[in-house]
Motif scaffolding. Structure first.
Motif, mmCIF file in Angstrom:
data_model
loop_
_atom_site.group_PDB
_atom_site.id
_atom_site.type_symbol
_atom_site.label_atom_id
_atom_site.label_comp_id
_atom_site.label_asym_id
_atom_site.label_seq_id
_atom_site.Cartn_x
_atom_site.Cartn_y
_atom_site.Cartn_z
ATOM 1 N N GLN A 158 32.045 23.742 47.819
ATOM 2 C CA GLN A 158 30.590 23.664 47.986
ATOM 3 C C GLN A 158 29.864 23.938 46.665
ATOM 4 N N LEU A 159 30.405 24.826 45.847
ATOM 5 C CA LEU A 159 29.800 25.092 44.539
ATOM 6 C C LEU A 159 29.862 23.865 43.645
ATOM 7 N N MET A 160 30.975 23.148 43.693
ATOM 8 C CA MET A 160 31.113 21.942 42.881
ATOM 9 C C MET A 160 30.152 20.854 43.354
ATOM 10 N N LEU A 161 29.962 20.751 44.663
ATOM 11 C CA LEU A 161 29.010 19.784 45.204
ATOM 12 C C LEU A 161 27.573 20.162 44.836
ATOM 13 N N TRP A 162 27.285 21.455 44.895
ATOM 14 C CA TRP A 162 25.943 21.921 44.525
ATOM 15 C C TRP A 162 25.669 21.595 43.057
#
Length: 465
Positions: free
Chosen positions: A100-104
């Protein structure tokens, strides 16, 4: 009213007993700190220092963050709020959190919050970090501390079985009550194939194990040692129900309320000092002053001791009541040089102290305590004497679904989080600004390799947190 008050005064002086207090109303208005929700509506807030913004959003609940997100159209604010929501929703699942951090980051490549976590190369490495396969727990499962050790074990197994479908792991236990040789037990765990070790539980056993110095497998002790001599060994971590964490947060809470001059009431014993010292140190570091203190013993006449602390002359008090028993006139009898009370006490003593404080005209002063004042199980008939007290405690205890009669339910929560932590040590090292929201608090790793617990706050009402 006058006759009733005289009767109560005599009873308190003779017995040191407690009265049923009125419900404490009116929380102090913050001045040193500000309400996070009010800040969210100020556009300039989102341009503030990164650590300040992140601290504020991290202290807000998931529902408040989601409400704020629905009400904003500002892209910077949206980025902050979405990141905080990710942090809370996926805090116990490192794989999902990392993804999710990479997508954010893909959506907000230039956002200031990118500074809170490493580049995508490091995130990819974290994503591919394997979970432990063989976990050993060094716990006292018999003898004097057998019940405590078994409670931690049961909490650990609860979390383990819930995750069994996701993680193919083996868990085994070694009873530390059989020998004082912790190094030998550690070597036994390694021989049995452990790639992660949890425990031991007591401070003495942790100290004995630290002397080994070399820890080939990640090891998380379930107690804290005095590491003023230096840092902990590599691959060695400490976690538990730290009184120091709570003491510091007591000071923080009072400061956020806008208070600056404190009275302290604490027991005159080792435990009292373990809480009072970090409390005072933190309070003074913030700019607060300690006006006075009462350190009590089991033989202390609490009624007289608290009267003295508040500068109440009981004889003059009785005379004043006969002359003018208006609340405002009577309140002027006590000292006026403090605006907050720090209370360090176990439930039985707290139930006596709080009514006495209110009886001697301190009922308009916030009382801030640690989790020690609450047994962890509902007892409204007795705990009504604590009405109005602010205290911090672990989420597991404050969750109505977990209010059982289990004597050691906080240790059960330690067991639950021990399992979660055993699978996430690498993540806490790589993502120090993204805590695990666990059963014992928001858990993060300090530079000293100790797990810090940030606790929620509550206020006692009608004998319930």
């Amino acid at each position: 009213m006058l006759r009733l008050r005289l009767i109560l005064l005599i009873m308190l002086l003779l017995l040191g007993g407690c009265t049923t207090p009125q419900l404490f109303n009116g929380a102090p208005t913050p001045s040193h700190g500000s309400d996070s929700q009010a800040l969210f509506s100020e556009p300039n807030f989102w341009q503030a220092n990164t650590s300040i913004v992140w601290d504020k959003v991290q202290h807000s609940s998931l529902s408040k963050l989601q409400n704020a997100l629905a009400q904003t159209s500002d892209s910077t604010a949206t980025g902050w709020l979405k990141l905080a929501i990710i942090s809370k929703k996926y805090s116990t699942n490192s794989e999902e959190l990392t993804q999710q951090l990479m997508l954010w980051r893909k959506d907000y490549p230039t956002h200031a919050a990118n500074a809170l976590f490493p580049d995508n190369t490091a995130l990819s490495l974290l994503l591919n970090t394997p979970t432990p396969k063989n976990i050993a727990l060094l716990l006292p499962l018999s003898g004097q501390l057998g019940t405590q050790g078994q409670t931690v074990r049961d909490g650990f197994l609860n979390a383990y079985y819930e995750a069994a479908r996701k993680n193919q792991q083996t868990v085994f236990f070694i009873d530390t009550s059989k020998t004082l040789n912790m190094v030998a037990l550690y070597q036994q765990a390694m021989t049995q194939g452990a790639d992660t070790i949890i425990g031991p539980l007591t401070k003495e056993n942790v100290l004995a194990l630290i002397k080994q110095g070399n820890f080939p497998a990640p090891t998380m002790a379930l107690n804290y040692t005095d590491i003023s001599f230096g840092s902990l060994p590599a691959n060695f971590y400490e976690y538990g129900l730290s009184t120091s964490d709570e003491a510091q947060q007591m000071a923080d809470r009072a400061w956020q309320m806008g208070r600056s001059h404190a009275l302290i009431i604490a027991p005159q014993n080792d435990w009292g000092q373990r809480v009072a010292k970090p409390l005072i140190a933190r309070w003074q570091s913030l700019g607060g002053e300690v006006t006075d203190a009462l350190y009590y013993t089991p033989t202390t006449n609490l009624s007289q001791g608290i009267a003295n602390l508040l500068h109440i002359n009981t004889k003059e008090d009785r005379e004043k009541m006969q002359e003018d028993n208006s609340k405002q006139a009577l309140e002027q009898q006590r000292r006026q040089d403090f605006d907050v009370l720090f209370l360090v006490a176990q439930p039985q003593m707290a139930r006596q102290i709080v009514p006495l404080l209110k009886y001697y005209y301190a009922d308009n002063i916030p009382i801030i305590a640690s989790s020690a004042i609450y047994t962890g199980s509902p007892d409204p008939q007795k705990d009504s004497d604590l009405n109005g007290v602010y205290f911090c405690d672990i989420p597991w205890v404050l969750n109505p679904q977990h209010k059982t009669d289990q004597q050691f339910n906080r240790l059960y929560a330690v067991g639950i989080d021990s399992y979660t932590l055993s699978n996430n040590i690498s993540r806490l090292n790589q993502l120090p600004y993204f805590p695990i929201y666990g059963a014992t608090g928001a858990l993060s790793l300090t530079t000293k390799h100790q797990i810090y617990r940030r606790l929620p706050w509550t206020q006692m009402h009608a004998g319930h947190p």
